[in-house]
Structures are given as structure tokens and as C-alpha cells.
Design an enzyme around this catalytic site. Structure first.
Site, PDB file in Angstrom:
ATOM      1  N   THR A  39       0.853  -1.181   0.000  1.00  0.00           N
ATOM      2  CA  THR A  39       0.000   0.000   0.000  1.00  0.00           C
ATOM      3  C   THR A  39       0.887   1.228   0.000  1.00  0.00           C
ATOM      4  OG1 THR A  39      -1.639  -1.222   1.295  1.00  0.00           O
ATOM      5  CG2 THR A  39      -1.914   1.152   1.149  1.00  0.00           C
TER       6      THR A  39
ATOM      7  N   LYS B  36       4.164  -9.002   3.401  1.00  0.00           N
ATOM      8  CA  LYS B  36       2.764  -8.585   3.512  1.00  0.00           C
ATOM      9  C   LYS B  36       1.926  -9.504   2.630  1.00  0.00           C
ATOM     10  CE  LYS B  36       0.334  -4.229   4.230  1.00  0.00           C
ATOM     11  NZ  LYS B  36       0.425  -2.767   4.086  1.00  0.00           N
TER      12      LYS B  36
ATOM     13  N   GLU C  30       4.371  -5.144  16.439  1.00  0.00           N
ATOM     14  CA  GLU C  30       3.955  -4.036  15.590  1.00  0.00           C
ATOM     15  C   GLU C  30       2.640  -3.474  16.099  1.00  0.00           C
ATOM     16  OE1 GLU C  30       3.695  -5.995  11.819  1.00  0.00           O
ATOM     17  OE2 GLU C  30       1.954  -7.196  12.394  1.00  0.00           O
TER      18      GLU C  30
END
Length: 265
Positions: free
Chosen positions: A27, A139, A172
Site C-alpha cells: 500500500t 505482507k 507491531e
């Protein structure tokens, strides 16, 4: 949305992204019609497809499609998905030699502007991430853990989650990476067993290593390590970074690292 270069919202039900979450994505931030950190986003997709053994991606074509999508926007979010393509009923990827490229744009999160000024609050998530060194860092499209983290976060007054793994070590946030500062030493969680190693995380690590001022260490630490931190920030490719004002009962007011990043990013 464009799928393999065609403007459409229709994805074949047999695509392995729908069947197995077989693929990866990135992204990116579109600013003034350009993709910020374009080469870094392409590199992360290449790393992920290599790890997943997805072959046959036309990277030049994908880059051209990303640039075209960005040219149609001023400020926006660009999402790029690469799947293994359509295949048979079972797990075997044999015969999947035509990867699927999915590109879409959406509005930039307007609240990020306010968050950068005001800072954010993190809530410790009850959802722990599994340890899997094969998939850690990339990802990939299997994001059910993050969906569950977000569901629990939505039940709090915090803007982001603080997430640990099944060993209780910091990993995270729900959609961001994490840094904290003690003096001139900056720390970020080890992502070799779980989590997503983001483009902005890599960029910030490089800036800190070149700074001549801060040291940066990748560590495996529990949340308690933040109790004596002077500063905490979170980052992703869209934010791109912002200060954390509170984690549970710990409060942070220093902006030394945040100010430095504003000067160099």
C-alpha cells in the site's frame, strides 16, 4: 480498479487470492500524482513473491500500471496486489503460470493529518500474532490476525493497537510499525518470526543509521520495555510516521525523534 490492466471490479472466483490468500500486496502513498517510495514498494513485492515462489510477474508492466493509476490522482492511496493467479481446486499451484495484478486507488485517510499533530494512543491487543519465520516480514494476503486485532481495537478509545506475538514479544501495531527511543538509542521490534516489515520502517532505519546521532537496534522485548521510553512513534507508508502520546498507562511527551524525522523524511 484494474485487474491485469483492465478496468473492472470482477475477479474470477478461482483466483488463488480468493481461494487461499495466495499472494502479497503493498500500500503506497500517491502525492501530486506520483507514487512515493515507488522502488521500495516494488522491491517488497519482489521479495514477497520470491518467498512465496510466485513466478512470471511482469514487473515493468506492473510498474507502468502503478504509475498510470497514480497519475490520475492528486493525493490518494494506491494498493497493489499480486496473486499466483487462477488454479485448480486443491492446494497445489501446478499450472498457475499467469499471476494476477490488481491495482486500486482510494481516498487518503484524512484523519492522519490530525493524528500527526495530536499524536495517538495505543491499546495493548488481546490478539497475539503467531510465529512463522517462513511468512514473517512479508505482507501476504492472509491477514485474519490483523482483522481480529482491528475488531478488538474498535472496542477501545485508542487509535492503534500494540501487538505482541505468542511469546509475548512486541511486534507491531495493527497497520503500522513501531519504534521507541531511550536517549539517543532507538529500538524497533525483531520481525524475523512474525509481523510485517514495512517500507517506511526500512526507510526510517536507514535514516537513523546515516544520522550520526542515533543508534538503532532490532530487539525482542516485551511491552514493559516501553515503560521507561522517552518517546514512541509508529509508521507506515501513508502516515508516514506520527508520535504516540499514550500506551496503556504510560505517557510520552518528548518529540526528539519525531522532530528529527520531520527534518529528513
Amino acid at each position: 480498479m484494474w485487474i491485469n490492466g483492465v478496468s473492472t471490479h470482477l475477479l474470477p472466483a478461482g483466483d488463488r487470492s480468493a481461494q487461499f490468500g495466495d499472494g502479497s500486496f503493498t500500500t503506497a502513498h500517491i502525492s501530486q500524482g506520483k507514487v512515493k517510495l515507488l522502488s521500495a514498494h516494488l522491491d517488497r513485492l519482489k521479495v514477497a513473491t520470491e518467498r512465496l515462489m510466485i513466478t512470471g510477474v511482469d514487473w515493468s508492466l506492473l510498474e507502468a500500471e502503478m504509475l498510470h493509476a497514480a497519475s490520475l490522482c492528486d493525493e490518494a492511496v494506491l494498493k497493489v496486489v499480486v496473486t499466483r493467479g487462477a488454479g485448480g481446486r486443491g492446494y497445489s499451484p501446478q499450472g498457475c503460470d499467469s499471476p494476477t495484478r490488481i491495482i486500486s486507488t482510494s481516498a487518503y485517510p484524512a484523519h492522519y493529518h490530525a493524528w500527526r499533530e495530536q499524536g495517538v494512543k495505543l491499546a495493548l491487543s488481546p490478539v497475539a500474532l503467531s510465529q512463522n519465520p517462513l511468512l514473517a516480514g512479508i505482507k501476504h494476503l492472509n491477514r485474519l490476525e490483523q482483522v481480529m486485532v482491528r475488531l478488538h481495537l474498535d472496542q477501545t478509545d485508542a487509535q492503534e493497537a500494540l501487538v505482541v506475538d505468542t511469546a509475548g514479544m512486541l511486534v507491531e501495531c495493527c497497520a503500522a510499525n513501531l519504534f521507541w527511543r531511550k536517549g539517543e538509542s532507538v529500538f524497533t521490534p525483531d520481525l524475523s518470526l512474525s509481523g510485517v516489515s514495512g517500507v517506511m520502517r526500512h526507510h526510517i532505519i536507514a535514516l537513523l543509521e546515516q544520522s550520526g546521532r542515533f543508534s538503532v537496534s532490532v530487539v525482542a522485548e516485551p511491552p514493559q520495555t516501553l515503560s521507561d521510553a522517552e518517546e514512541v512513534i509508529i509508521c507506515n507508508a501513508l502516515m508516514p510516521f506520527m508520535p504516540v502520546r499514550q500506551v496503556e498507562d504510560w505517557h510520552f511527551t518528548s518529540s526528539t525523534l519525531n522532530d528529527f524525522l520531520h527534518q529528513v523524511c
